[in-house]
Design a protein around this motif. Structure first.
Motif, PDB file in Angstrom:
ATOM      1  N   TYR A 153       0.754  -1.070   0.002  1.00  0.00           N
ATOM      2  CA  TYR A 153      -0.026  -0.084  -0.067  1.00  0.00           C
ATOM      3  C   TYR A 153       0.965   1.365   0.023  1.00  0.00           C
ATOM      4  CZ  TYR A 153      -3.949  -2.999   1.089  1.00  0.00           C
ATOM      5  OH  TYR A 153      -5.078  -4.142   1.128  1.00  0.00           O
ATOM      6  N   HIS A 154       2.014   1.058  -0.201  1.00  0.00           N
ATOM      7  CA  HIS A 154       2.843   2.181   0.302  1.00  0.00           C
ATOM      8  C   HIS A 154       3.174   2.918  -1.010  1.00  0.00           C
ATOM      9  CE1 HIS A 154       6.382   4.820   1.642  1.00  0.00           C
ATOM     10  NE2 HIS A 154       6.969   4.556   0.773  1.00  0.00           N
ATOM     11  N   GLN A 155       2.954   4.406  -1.066  1.00  0.00           N
ATOM     12  CA  GLN A 155       2.962   5.036  -2.303  1.00  0.00           C
ATOM     13  C   GLN A 155       4.340   5.928  -2.146  1.00  0.00           C
ATOM     14  OE1 GLN A 155      -0.594   7.345  -2.853  1.00  0.00           O
ATOM     15  NE2 GLN A 155      -1.949   5.603  -2.397  1.00  0.00           N
TER      16      GLN A 155
ATOM     17  N   PRO B  78     -10.360  -0.304  -5.264  1.00  0.00           N
ATOM     18  CA  PRO B  78      -9.175  -0.024  -6.040  1.00  0.00           C
ATOM     19  C   PRO B  78      -7.677  -0.112  -5.458  1.00  0.00           C
ATOM     20  CG  PRO B  78     -10.685   1.376  -6.710  1.00  0.00           C
ATOM     21  CD  PRO B  78     -11.246   0.880  -5.610  1.00  0.00           C
ATOM     22  N   GLU B  79      -7.767   0.342  -4.331  1.00  0.00           N
ATOM     23  CA  GLU B  79      -6.498   0.403  -3.680  1.00  0.00           C
ATOM     24  C   GLU B  79      -5.907  -0.889  -3.184  1.00  0.00           C
ATOM     25  OE1 GLU B  79      -9.816   0.896  -0.560  1.00  0.00           O
ATOM     26  OE2 GLU B  79      -9.166   1.716  -2.494  1.00  0.00           O
ATOM     27  N   VAL B  80      -6.952  -1.901  -2.949  1.00  0.00           N
ATOM     28  CA  VAL B  80      -6.323  -3.291  -2.762  1.00  0.00           C
ATOM     29  C   VAL B  80      -5.539  -3.865  -3.393  1.00  0.00           C
ATOM     30  CG1 VAL B  80      -7.331  -5.513  -2.047  1.00  0.00           C
ATOM     31  CG2 VAL B  80      -8.786  -3.684  -1.429  1.00  0.00           C
ATOM     32  N   PRO B  81      -4.469  -4.578  -2.998  1.00  0.00           N
ATOM     33  CA  PRO B  81      -3.490  -5.163  -4.048  1.00  0.00           C
ATOM     34  C   PRO B  81      -4.420  -6.193  -4.669  1.00  0.00           C
ATOM     35  CG  PRO B  81      -2.907  -5.427  -1.698  1.00  0.00           C
ATOM     36  CD  PRO B  81      -3.914  -4.355  -1.854  1.00  0.00           C
ATOM     37  N   GLU B  82      -4.607  -6.482  -5.913  1.00  0.00           N
ATOM     38  CA  GLU B  82      -5.389  -7.477  -6.527  1.00  0.00           C
ATOM     39  C   GLU B  82      -5.147  -7.494  -8.239  1.00  0.00           C
ATOM     40  OE1 GLU B  82      -8.334  -9.319  -8.588  1.00  0.00           O
ATOM     41  OE2 GLU B  82      -8.010  -7.268  -8.637  1.00  0.00           O
ATOM     42  N   TRP B  83      -5.208  -8.519  -8.534  1.00  0.00           N
ATOM     43  CA  TRP B  83      -4.546  -8.569  -9.930  1.00  0.00           C
ATOM     44  C   TRP B  83      -5.435  -7.873 -10.907  1.00  0.00           C
ATOM     45  CZ3 TRP B  83      -3.540 -14.665  -9.212  1.00  0.00           C
ATOM     46  CH2 TRP B  83      -2.696 -14.827  -8.219  1.00  0.00           C
ATOM     47  N   GLY B  84      -6.588  -7.848 -10.799  1.00  0.00           N
ATOM     48  CA  GLY B  84      -7.464  -7.257 -11.666  1.00  0.00           C
ATOM     49  C   GLY B  84      -7.328  -5.638 -11.460  1.00  0.00           C
TER      50      GLY B  84
END
Length: 311
Positions: free
Chosen positions: A76-78, A258-264
């Motif tokens: 999540y780190h930007q 959208p912020e969740v780390p997910e392949w889609g």
């Protein structure tokens, strides 16, 4: 006198009679007992693609379980000073448009894939097995009504139906799981129903009825265990399909946040950089392809192992 002494001495030094051979020496060697599950395991292991698929699936599970230990950075780190960086020593698979580490997000994305894939297919199988068992065993009016209900769900395309449910429930992992399960159980029910129709008139079912076994006991102890092979193979195949469907929903903007780390989500963020930063979509796509291939190979191996006549 001399001859008597000699014969006495010979008698004292005579060798004892040989002991009889033990009875066990002539016995046949014990034959190892081969169980039905042992034969299934042997046929599965003999299928090289199935073993390769199992390795891919196990790698996915281990990645999902140990993601906090494997991921090099916080997904999540930007870091807005390092956006769209090509793969390097610091970021092995590069960074996205917000400077987030691609490798870490792919690793954490395996958690969503495992959770949605397994949970949605488990729920679909739970519903489908109950409906299929009732329809196949009782037949007639029960079969007709339940199969017409299944036909209603067959009429909806999976993605369209899932979008409708998610829009009603809201975005998130649980709505995605429920939406995929709701439109997946009819296939399970039809598979099990077809299998039950071929075994419900078997001799062991008639014997159970004659002995006074209840309907629920006959279905649970005799009908389902002898009809479940096709459902098990289908479930393994379908986990990969559920993962693709979940990634598709997120790509369309109706899956997880959208912020969740997910392949889609990663593919959705990469569509604006096609031909410029191709690593943004290549690596998540490889993760999806390997995952789906793993479950397809396992499902194919299970089908052949559970019913070798299908090979």
């Amino acid at each position: 006198m001399t001859e008597l002494t000699k014969s006495t001495a010979d008698a004292g030094t005579a060798e004892p009679a040989a002991a009889p051979a033990p009875a066990a020496a002539s016995a046949e060697p014990a034959v190892a007992r081969v169980t039905q599950w042992g034969e299934i395991r042997h046929r599965f292991v003999a299928n090289k693609l199935a073993v390769f698929g199992l390795v891919l699936v196990l790698a996915l599970f281990l990645t999902a379980i140990f993601a906090p230990l494997i991921a090099p950075q916080d997904p999540y780190h930007q870091d807005l000073t390092n956006t769209l960086q090509d793969p390097s020593g610091e970021h092995l698979l590069g960074t996205d448009a917000l400077g987030r580490d691609q490798l870490s997000r792919i690793i954490y994305g395996s958690r969503i894939a495992v959770e949605v894939g397994l949970a949605s297919i488990f729920l679909a199988c739970a519903i489908g097995v109950v409906v299929g068992a009732l329809a196949g065993y009782f037949g007639k009016a029960t079969d007709s009504v339940l199969m017409r209900v299944a036909d209603v769900f067959f009429a909806f395309p999976l993605i369209i139906g899932a979008i409708v449910i998610i829009m009603a429930m809201g975005r998130g992992v649980m709505p995605v799981i429920i939406s995929l399960a709701v439109f997946s159980w009819p296939t399970v029910s039809r598979l099990l129903r077809s299998s039950i129709l071929s075994v419900r008139e078997a001799d062991y079912v008639h014997a159970a009825r004659a002995l006074g076994a209840s309907t629920s006991r006959i279905i649970i102890r005799h009908i389902i265990p002898n009809s479940i092979a096709a459902v098990m193979a289908y479930a393994a195949f379908s986990v990969g399909g559920a993962i693709v469907a979940e990634a598709s929903l997120s790509f369309l903007g109706v899956g997880v946040s959208p912020e969740v780390p997910e392949w889609g989500n990663m593919l959705a963020g990469a569509k604006d950089f096609l031909g410029v930063k191709d690593f943004l979509w290549v690596y998540p796509s490889i993760a999806i392809v390997l995952t789906v291939l793993g479950f397809v190979f396992v499902g194919d191996g299970l089908r052949d192992a559970l019913d070798p006549k299908l090979r």
